[in-house]
Each structure stands twice: as structure tokens, then as C-alpha cells.
Design a protein around this motif. Structure first.
Motif, short mmCIF file in Angstrom:
data_model
loop_
_atom_site.label_atom_id
_atom_site.label_comp_id
_atom_site.label_asym_id
_atom_site.label_seq_id
_atom_site.Cartn_x
_atom_site.Cartn_y
_atom_site.Cartn_z
N ILE A 97 56.14 -14.65 42.74
CA ILE A 97 54.85 -14.77 42.01
C ILE A 97 54.57 -13.20 41.48
O ILE A 97 54.60 -12.18 42.22
CB ILE A 97 53.61 -15.13 43.09
N LEU A 98 54.35 -13.20 40.17
CA LEU A 98 53.97 -12.00 39.66
C LEU A 98 52.32 -11.96 39.49
O LEU A 98 51.88 -10.88 39.46
CB LEU A 98 54.76 -12.08 38.34
N VAL A 99 51.84 -13.12 38.88
CA VAL A 99 50.32 -13.15 38.81
C VAL A 99 49.88 -14.51 39.42
O VAL A 99 50.31 -15.53 39.22
CB VAL A 99 49.86 -13.36 37.20
N SER A 100 49.02 -14.38 40.34
CA SER A 100 48.35 -15.76 41.15
C SER A 100 47.46 -16.42 40.40
O SER A 100 46.82 -15.85 39.37
CB SER A 100 47.82 -15.27 42.60
N SER A 101 47.21 -17.63 40.61
CA SER A 101 46.23 -18.45 39.80
C SER A 101 44.80 -17.78 40.18
O SER A 101 44.12 -17.96 39.01
CB SER A 101 46.32 -19.89 40.50
N GLU A 102 44.57 -17.17 41.39
CA GLU A 102 43.21 -16.72 41.54
C GLU A 102 43.07 -15.50 40.64
O GLU A 102 42.07 -15.43 40.04
CB GLU A 102 43.02 -16.08 42.87
N GLN A 103 43.97 -14.64 40.37
CA GLN A 103 44.01 -13.62 39.30
C GLN A 103 43.85 -13.99 38.13
O GLN A 103 43.16 -13.55 37.34
CB GLN A 103 45.27 -12.76 39.52
N ILE A 104 44.62 -15.10 37.56
CA ILE A 104 44.50 -15.65 36.28
C ILE A 104 42.98 -16.02 36.03
O ILE A 104 42.43 -15.81 34.80
CB ILE A 104 45.37 -16.78 36.04
N GLU A 105 42.62 -16.76 36.87
CA GLU A 105 40.96 -17.45 36.76
C GLU A 105 40.09 -16.40 36.66
O GLU A 105 39.37 -16.55 35.66
CB GLU A 105 40.89 -18.42 38.02
N GLN A 106 40.05 -15.37 37.38
CA GLN A 106 39.28 -13.98 37.22
C GLN A 106 39.33 -13.56 35.64
O GLN A 106 38.29 -13.27 35.20
CB GLN A 106 39.31 -13.35 38.38
N LYS A 107 40.66 -13.25 35.54
CA LYS A 107 40.83 -12.62 34.10
C LYS A 107 40.35 -13.36 33.03
O LYS A 107 39.72 -12.85 32.04
CB LYS A 107 42.41 -12.17 34.11
N VAL A 108 40.80 -14.73 33.01
CA VAL A 108 40.12 -15.64 31.78
C VAL A 108 38.66 -15.35 31.70
O VAL A 108 38.12 -15.53 30.66
CB VAL A 108 40.59 -17.15 32.24
N LYS A 109 37.87 -15.58 32.96
CA LYS A 109 36.41 -15.37 32.98
C LYS A 109 36.09 -14.10 32.07
O LYS A 109 35.03 -14.11 31.25
CB LYS A 109 35.95 -15.54 34.20
N GLU A 110 36.87 -12.99 32.41
CA GLU A 110 36.39 -11.66 32.01
C GLU A 110 36.65 -11.65 30.57
O GLU A 110 35.64 -11.09 29.71
CB GLU A 110 37.25 -10.70 32.79
N ILE A 111 37.51 -12.21 29.95
CA ILE A 111 38.13 -12.23 28.72
C ILE A 111 37.13 -13.12 27.82
O ILE A 111 36.60 -12.85 26.84
CB ILE A 111 39.52 -12.66 28.40
N GLY A 112 36.77 -14.18 28.52
CA GLY A 112 35.88 -15.00 28.02
C GLY A 112 34.33 -14.73 27.61
O GLY A 112 34.02 -14.75 26.76
N LYS A 113 33.82 -13.98 28.71
CA LYS A 113 32.67 -13.12 28.58
C LYS A 113 32.84 -12.19 27.41
O LYS A 113 31.63 -11.88 26.58
CB LYS A 113 32.43 -12.41 29.83
N GLU A 114 33.87 -11.30 27.37
CA GLU A 114 34.01 -10.45 26.18
C GLU A 114 34.03 -10.72 24.76
O GLU A 114 33.43 -10.56 23.92
CB GLU A 114 35.15 -9.53 26.57
N ILE A 115 34.66 -12.05 24.70
CA ILE A 115 34.71 -12.81 23.56
C ILE A 115 33.57 -13.39 22.92
O ILE A 115 32.93 -13.31 21.75
CB ILE A 115 35.76 -13.87 23.42
N THR A 116 32.69 -14.08 23.95
CA THR A 116 31.49 -14.12 23.75
C THR A 116 30.56 -13.39 23.32
O THR A 116 29.78 -13.52 22.12
CB THR A 116 30.82 -14.73 25.06
N GLU A 117 30.48 -11.92 23.64
CA GLU A 117 29.88 -10.93 23.35
C GLU A 117 29.98 -10.53 21.78
O GLU A 117 29.35 -10.33 21.06
CB GLU A 117 29.99 -9.71 24.20
#
Length: 178
Positions: free
Chosen positions: A8-28
Motif C-alpha cells: 500500500i502506497l496510499v490508503s483508501s482513508e488517505q484518498i477519501e480525506q484528500k479528495v474532500k480537501e481538493i473538492g473544497k478548494e475547487i468549490t472556492e
């Protein structure tokens, strides 16, 4: 998968958190703008679906399929459009959603192609970035994870069309024979 080992290089939990962060940034960044997500098939499909659900403004979505790998683990450097957009992008803000950037050749080609079609802006969002493999400088506007120069699978990323369904991202290594 017998001829490979994986870790495992990147876990599903790490992915989920990062996707939410990116989504928030794109929204703004895109409030009040007409945003179209352009997913690069097939690898970005899972990332784009999760990302779209994390963006809190209306978006439209379309897809392109391009090829520079075939069934190899190394890019050929020759980019072919296999499936083009169904939509007119003139005057729209385009966010290319990619699974992974390594050489930059594919995204350089796609960005140039979409700019020539009259988009208001073309930006890039990638889940994974391998900057040490870069042959062409491409501006990455939204980045999930910087990873080492290893072949990876999972979360939409394949090897010979397999393993896209794995929830984590794995580093794939050939087993050494004694």
C-alpha cells in the motif's frame, strides 16, 4: 498478480480525506463560474466520481480517452485520442481530472488541444504526481499525492486493464527469480 508483489502506497482513508480537501478548494476557486470536469478515461473515472461529489457547486462532466501506454508499464510518448468530448467547451472553464501524471506528455497534449477549442480556462487536477518522471513541464493546479517513480495500481489505475477496483493505491513490483 502472481508475478508481482504489492504494498500500500496510499490508503483508501488517505484518498477519501484528500479528495474532500481538493473538492473544497475547487468549490472556492470556481464559485460563480461554469465548470466542466473532463475526466481522462479510464483511470480517472473513480477519482472523478468521488471528486464531483465533493464539489459543492454545479458542474458538468465529460470524458476523453487517450492512450500512451497500451498494456505496457512505460509510456510510449505518443498520445492518441480514442474517445473525444461529447460537449462543446467554448467559453467554459475546464478542469482536466487525471489519475496520475508522470512524463507530462499526455496532459501537455490534452491541455493544448482543449485550449485550442476556445475554453475560458484549462486547469489540471491529478490524484497522483510523479514529478521525477517529468519530460514536459505541466502546471498542476490541484494535486493529491506526490509519489515515487514506481508503477501503481488501484483506485482506478490499472495494469493491463486489471486491478482498477482496489480501494487503496498499491506500488507494484515484479518478483525477482532466484
Amino acid at each position: 498478480m502472481e508475478e508481482f508483489t504489492k504494498k500500500i502506497l496510499v490508503s483508501s482513508e488517505q484518498i477519501e480525506q484528500k479528495v474532500k480537501e481538493i473538492g473544497k478548494e475547487i468549490t472556492e476557486d470556481y464559485k460563480g463560474k461554469e465548470l466542466m470536469l473532463v475526466g481522462i478515461l479510464k483511470g480517472a473515472a473513480i477519482f472523478m466520481a468521488d471528486l464531483a461529489r465533493s464539489i459543492e457547486i454545479p458542474v458538468t462532466m465529460d470524458f476523453m480517452a487517450v492512450s500512451s501506454y497500451g498494456s505496457s508499464t512505460k509510456s510510449s510518448g505518443v498520445v492518441r485520442i480514442i474517445k473525444d468530448l461529447d460537449s462543446n467547451i467554448e467559453g467554459k472553464h475546464i478542469l482536466i481530472v487525471e489519475d496520475i501524471i508522470d512524463t507530462g506528455l499526455t496532459l501537455n497534449y490534452i491541455t493544448d488541444n482543449l485550449n485550442k477549442r476556445g475554453a475560458s480556462s484549462v486547469k489540471i487536477c491529478t490524484l497522483l504526481d510523479k514529478p521525477e518522471r517529468r519530460k514536459v513541464d505541466v502546471p498542476v493546479d490541484y494535486r493529491g499525492f506526490v509519489i515515487p517513480d514506481e508503477f501503481v495500481i488501484g483506485y482506478g489505475i490499472d495494469y493491463a486493464e486489471k486491478y482498477r477496483n482496489l480501494p487503496d493505491i498499491f506500488s507494484l513490483k515484479e518478483k525477482k527469480c532466484d
